[in-house]
Write a protein that holds these residues in place. Sequence first.
Motif, PDB file in Angstrom:
ATOM      1  N   THR A 254       2.126   4.766  -0.875  1.00 39.59           N
ATOM      2  CA  THR A 254       1.631   6.029  -1.406  1.00 39.59           C
ATOM      3  C   THR A 254       2.696   7.085  -1.166  1.00 39.59           C
ATOM      4  O   THR A 254       3.336   7.112  -0.119  1.00 39.59           O
ATOM      5  CB  THR A 254       0.316   6.442  -0.710  1.00 39.59           C
TER       6      THR A 254
ATOM      7  N   ASP B 294       0.137   5.763  -5.759  1.00 36.14           N
ATOM      8  CA  ASP B 294      -1.180   5.618  -5.159  1.00 36.14           C
ATOM      9  C   ASP B 294      -1.476   4.154  -4.839  1.00 36.14           C
ATOM     10  O   ASP B 294      -1.860   3.380  -5.715  1.00 36.14           O
ATOM     11  CB  ASP B 294      -2.231   6.189  -6.122  1.00 36.14           C
ATOM     12  N   ASP B 295      -1.229   3.752  -3.593  1.00 34.80           N
ATOM     13  CA  ASP B 295      -1.626   2.439  -3.076  1.00 34.80           C
ATOM     14  C   ASP B 295      -1.060   1.286  -3.909  1.00 34.80           C
ATOM     15  O   ASP B 295      -1.788   0.449  -4.437  1.00 34.80           O
ATOM     16  CB  ASP B 295      -3.149   2.351  -3.010  1.00 34.80           C
TER      17      ASP B 295
ATOM     18  N   LYS C  46      -0.380   4.459 -10.346  1.00 36.24           N
ATOM     19  CA  LYS C  46      -1.021   3.211  -9.947  1.00 36.24           C
ATOM     20  C   LYS C  46      -0.395   2.018 -10.676  1.00 36.24           C
ATOM     21  O   LYS C  46       0.073   2.145 -11.804  1.00 36.24           O
ATOM     22  CB  LYS C  46      -2.527   3.251 -10.251  1.00 36.24           C
TER      23      LYS C  46
ATOM     24  N   SER D 221       2.781   6.895   3.041  1.00 35.82           N
ATOM     25  CA  SER D 221       2.103   5.842   3.792  1.00 35.82           C
ATOM     26  C   SER D 221       2.422   4.507   3.136  1.00 35.82           C
ATOM     27  O   SER D 221       2.884   4.450   2.001  1.00 35.82           O
ATOM     28  CB  SER D 221       0.588   6.075   3.832  1.00 35.82           C
ATOM     29  N   GLY D 222       2.171   3.430   3.867  1.00 34.63           N
ATOM     30  CA  GLY D 222       2.514   2.104   3.390  1.00 34.63           C
ATOM     31  C   GLY D 222       3.843   1.645   3.957  1.00 34.63           C
ATOM     32  O   GLY D 222       4.544   2.405   4.645  1.00 34.63           O
TER      33      GLY D 222
ATOM     34  N   SER E 281       1.100  -2.157  -4.235  1.00 36.17           N
ATOM     35  CA  SER E 281       1.543  -3.332  -3.480  1.00 36.17           C
ATOM     36  C   SER E 281       2.078  -4.398  -4.418  1.00 36.17           C
ATOM     37  O   SER E 281       1.473  -4.657  -5.469  1.00 36.17           O
ATOM     38  CB  SER E 281       0.384  -3.926  -2.660  1.00 36.17           C
TER      39      SER E 281
ATOM     40  N   HIS F 256       0.818  -1.217   0.000  1.00 36.18           N
ATOM     41  CA  HIS F 256       0.000   0.000   0.000  1.00 36.18           C
ATOM     42  C   HIS F 256       0.851   1.267   0.000  1.00 36.18           C
ATOM     43  O   HIS F 256       0.585   2.221   0.747  1.00 36.18           O
ATOM     44  CB  HIS F 256      -0.961  -0.002   1.193  1.00 36.18           C
TER      45      HIS F 256
END
Length: 230
Positions: free
Chosen positions: A11, A25-26, A219, A62-63, A28, A9
């Motif tokens: 970001t 963006d997110d 993405k 984040s992530g 993984s 995840h």
Amino acid sequence: MSTILQAEHLTKTYRSADKQLTVLDDVSFSVNEGNSLAIIGPSGSGKTTLLGLCAGLDTPSSGTISVMGFKLNAMSEDDRAYLRNQYVGFVFQNFQLLSTLTALENVMVPLELRGVRDVASKARELLGRVGLADRSHHYPSQLSGGEQQRVAIARAFITDPKILFADEPTGNLDEENAHSVTELLFGMNKENATTLVLVTHNLELAQRTQRILRMRGGKLVEEIHQMQTA
């Protein structure tokens, strides 16, 4: 087969004037030890940012990222630098050789940073493997682009890295040099059983890997598993 790289995840955002720009963006994915992976996509898709995060050169907004089981988010910059020096190799588009050092001295640098002594013989061996045994005392300004990238590859492998990150390794080379550097990179990677993660615009280069991640607009939009291996 154990996981050597795990991104969860991810970001990455930047503040630009009064706007917030989302570069990743997110995202993984994971990479198993000894595998090869290419990250492709148009300019601005976030692929180089993603590579930098995975290598611990930057931190996500984040992530989480784990390399060799170490969570990079929980580490200080000094600890991340130590991890890179112990386990990670790099090959960059613009070579990033030190202009005041000879080819031999450039290759020696990573082991010298570890405090290892008497590294010249191993550096000479690696320069021989990349076909530059007779260029060891030349400075980067005296070498062609292809030769500089060969020095960079020798430097990347002198520490016997567990994982190698390559950012557009053929991007500044003509077709002939790009082909020879590709053969060298994948040959040494296979010989050393190194995990390879590369960013490239070159589809021919990407197709030499076992998996391709396609990025668009920050993405991860497609994952391709390929039958052939490098």
